[in-house]
Design a protein around this motif. Structure first.
Motif, short mmCIF file in Angstrom:
data_model
loop_
_atom_site.label_atom_id
_atom_site.label_comp_id
_atom_site.label_asym_id
_atom_site.label_seq_id
_atom_site.Cartn_x
_atom_site.Cartn_y
_atom_site.Cartn_z
N LYS A 76 13.22 13.11 17.73
CA LYS A 76 13.76 14.46 17.87
C LYS A 76 14.18 14.67 19.32
N ALA A 77 15.39 15.13 19.52
CA ALA A 77 15.87 15.35 20.88
C ALA A 77 16.37 16.77 21.02
N MET A 78 16.10 17.35 22.17
CA MET A 78 16.61 18.68 22.49
C MET A 78 17.46 18.55 23.75
N HIS A 79 18.57 19.26 23.74
CA HIS A 79 19.44 19.19 24.91
C HIS A 79 20.18 20.53 25.03
N ARG A 80 20.72 20.80 26.20
CA ARG A 80 21.54 22.00 26.41
C ARG A 80 22.76 21.61 27.22
N VAL A 81 23.91 22.05 26.75
CA VAL A 81 25.13 21.77 27.52
C VAL A 81 25.92 23.06 27.74
N LYS A 82 26.62 23.10 28.85
CA LYS A 82 27.43 24.28 29.16
C LYS A 82 28.90 23.96 28.96
N GLY A 83 29.65 24.98 28.52
CA GLY A 83 31.11 24.85 28.50
C GLY A 83 31.72 24.27 27.23
N VAL A 84 30.90 23.80 26.30
CA VAL A 84 31.43 23.36 25.01
C VAL A 84 30.64 24.02 23.89
N SER A 85 31.32 24.27 22.77
CA SER A 85 30.69 25.04 21.69
C SER A 85 30.06 24.11 20.65
N ALA A 86 29.22 24.71 19.83
CA ALA A 86 28.59 24.01 18.71
C ALA A 86 29.68 23.42 17.79
N ARG A 87 30.70 24.21 17.57
CA ARG A 87 31.78 23.78 16.68
C ARG A 87 32.50 22.55 17.24
N GLU A 88 32.73 22.55 18.55
CA GLU A 88 33.41 21.41 19.18
C GLU A 88 32.52 20.16 19.14
N LEU A 89 31.24 20.31 19.48
CA LEU A 89 30.33 19.17 19.45
C LEU A 89 30.30 18.53 18.05
N CYS A 90 30.21 19.38 17.02
CA CYS A 90 30.13 18.86 15.66
C CYS A 90 31.44 18.24 15.21
N HIS A 91 32.53 18.78 15.68
CA HIS A 91 33.84 18.20 15.37
C HIS A 91 33.92 16.76 15.86
N TYR A 92 33.51 16.53 17.10
CA TYR A 92 33.61 15.17 17.65
C TYR A 92 32.58 14.22 17.06
N PHE A 93 31.46 14.76 16.62
CA PHE A 93 30.43 13.91 16.00
C PHE A 93 30.83 13.51 14.58
N PHE A 94 31.44 14.45 13.88
CA PHE A 94 31.78 14.22 12.47
C PHE A 94 33.06 13.39 12.30
N ASN A 95 34.06 13.70 13.08
CA ASN A 95 35.39 13.13 12.86
C ASN A 95 35.45 11.65 13.24
N PRO A 96 35.76 10.76 12.26
CA PRO A 96 35.72 9.31 12.53
C PRO A 96 36.73 8.86 13.58
N ARG A 97 37.75 9.68 13.83
CA ARG A 97 38.79 9.31 14.79
C ARG A 97 38.20 9.05 16.19
N TYR A 98 37.10 9.69 16.49
CA TYR A 98 36.54 9.58 17.85
C TYR A 98 35.34 8.65 17.94
N ARG A 99 34.89 8.14 16.78
CA ARG A 99 33.56 7.50 16.77
C ARG A 99 33.44 6.31 17.71
N TYR A 100 34.47 5.45 17.73
CA TYR A 100 34.39 4.28 18.61
C TYR A 100 34.37 4.68 20.09
N ASP A 101 34.84 5.87 20.39
CA ASP A 101 34.87 6.29 21.80
C ASP A 101 33.47 6.52 22.36
N TRP A 102 32.53 7.00 21.51
CA TRP A 102 31.22 7.35 22.06
C TRP A 102 30.06 6.56 21.47
N GLU A 103 30.27 5.90 20.31
CA GLU A 103 29.18 5.21 19.61
C GLU A 103 29.14 3.75 20.05
N THR A 104 28.21 3.41 20.94
CA THR A 104 28.24 2.05 21.52
C THR A 104 27.48 1.02 20.69
N THR A 105 26.66 1.45 19.71
CA THR A 105 25.94 0.46 18.90
C THR A 105 26.77 0.00 17.70
#
Ligand code: 6CM
Length: 247
Positions: A76-105
């Motif tokens: 379980k991880a907790m984090h806080r970020v400024k300047g980006v919304s919940a909707r934006e974070l979930c968009h980039y996590f869900f959308n496969p178009r971006y996955r190779y950009d951030w998923e290193t495993t």
């Protein structure tokens, strides 16, 4: 045009009450609801959660758990970020178009099925970790909005006739992941990039699906989860920098 496309397929605002007829929908709905409500529960008073990584506003906890000698440590991880919304974070996590950009495993990712605009089935293979066999996973992924500027993505293992487990070089692992995010702005102020804070709760439980040395697996998790969450959140911050806020 790329930027425009990015905007239109953000997850829908507000609560999505759509009824879908897909065979998996009842399970997707039930597990997502459970995961989202568990995600924001604290770890403070609970027994057994040990802090294993801390950096800035990020804290990661795990509970050591073994079933038949296999490591299944819930994380379980907790984090806080400024300047980006919940909707934006979930968009980039869900959308496969971006996955190779951030998923290193990740080694490969295939879209198996589009269940609906907010639910997909993926097959992924992961980079091999010596001395264990390579792993793959088949899971549905669902993004949804919830009250109080909350968005969440839930991923959970499933099966598919076209992707049978343990037939090739890979051992199938089983995963339940939830990335739940909630955005707040100071009372009485309209949300902007300059005043919003988003709280993130990320939960993950991986069953390695077959033999893997416990020490190696725990070492991989200890290194890779903090790396993932830092890299992913920085990626979203960078992507959103010059775009209008999507709340
Ligand atoms: O949640 C994360 N990524 C999502 C999109 O890909 C998705 C992935 C879940 C799979 C998590 C399994 C990771 C295990 C990787 C190593 C496997 C090696 C086995 C080694 C045996 C010794 O929910 C981010 C996941 C970040 C993982 C560190």
């Amino acid at each position: 045009a790329e930027r425009q496309r990015d905007r239109v397929d953000l997850p829908p605002p507000g609560v999505d009450n759509r009824i879908t007829a897909h065979r998996l929908w009842p399970e997707i709905d039930r597990i997502s609801t459970e995961q989202i409500s568990a995600a924001f529960e604290g770890v403070g008073g609970e027994i057994g959660w040990q802090l294993f990584a801390e950096e800035g506003d990020m804290r990661m906890y795990r509970r050591e758990m073994e079933v038949d000698g296999m490591v299944m440590d819930p994380l379980k991880a907790m984090h806080r970020v400024k300047g980006v919304s919940a909707r934006e974070l979930c968009h980039y996590f869900f959308n496969p178009r971006y996955r190779y950009d951030w998923e290193t495993t990740l080694e490969t990712m295939t879209i198996v099925e589009e269940v609906s605009p907010d639910a997909m089935i993926f097959h992924q293979t992961f980079k091999r970790v010596w001395p264990a066999s390579q792993r793959d996973a088949l899971f549905w992924s669902h993004v949804r909005a919830a009250p109080h500027h909350t968005y969440a993505v839930t991923n959970h293992s499933t099966t598919h006739v076209d992707y049978p487990a343990n037939t090739g070089a890979c051992i199938r692992l089983f995963v339940t992941v939830c990335l739940a995010c909630r955005t707040t702005a100071p009372p009485g102020e309209a949300p902007t990039r300059d005043n919003i804070t988003t709280s993130i709760a990320y939960c993950s439980t991986v069953n390695p699906g077959g033999w893997a040395p416990a020490g190696v697996l725990r070492a991989v998790y200890k290194r890779e989860y903090p790396k993932f969450l830092k890299r992913f959140t920085q990626y979203v911050i960078d992507q959103c920098q010059d775009k209008p806020l999507a709340i």
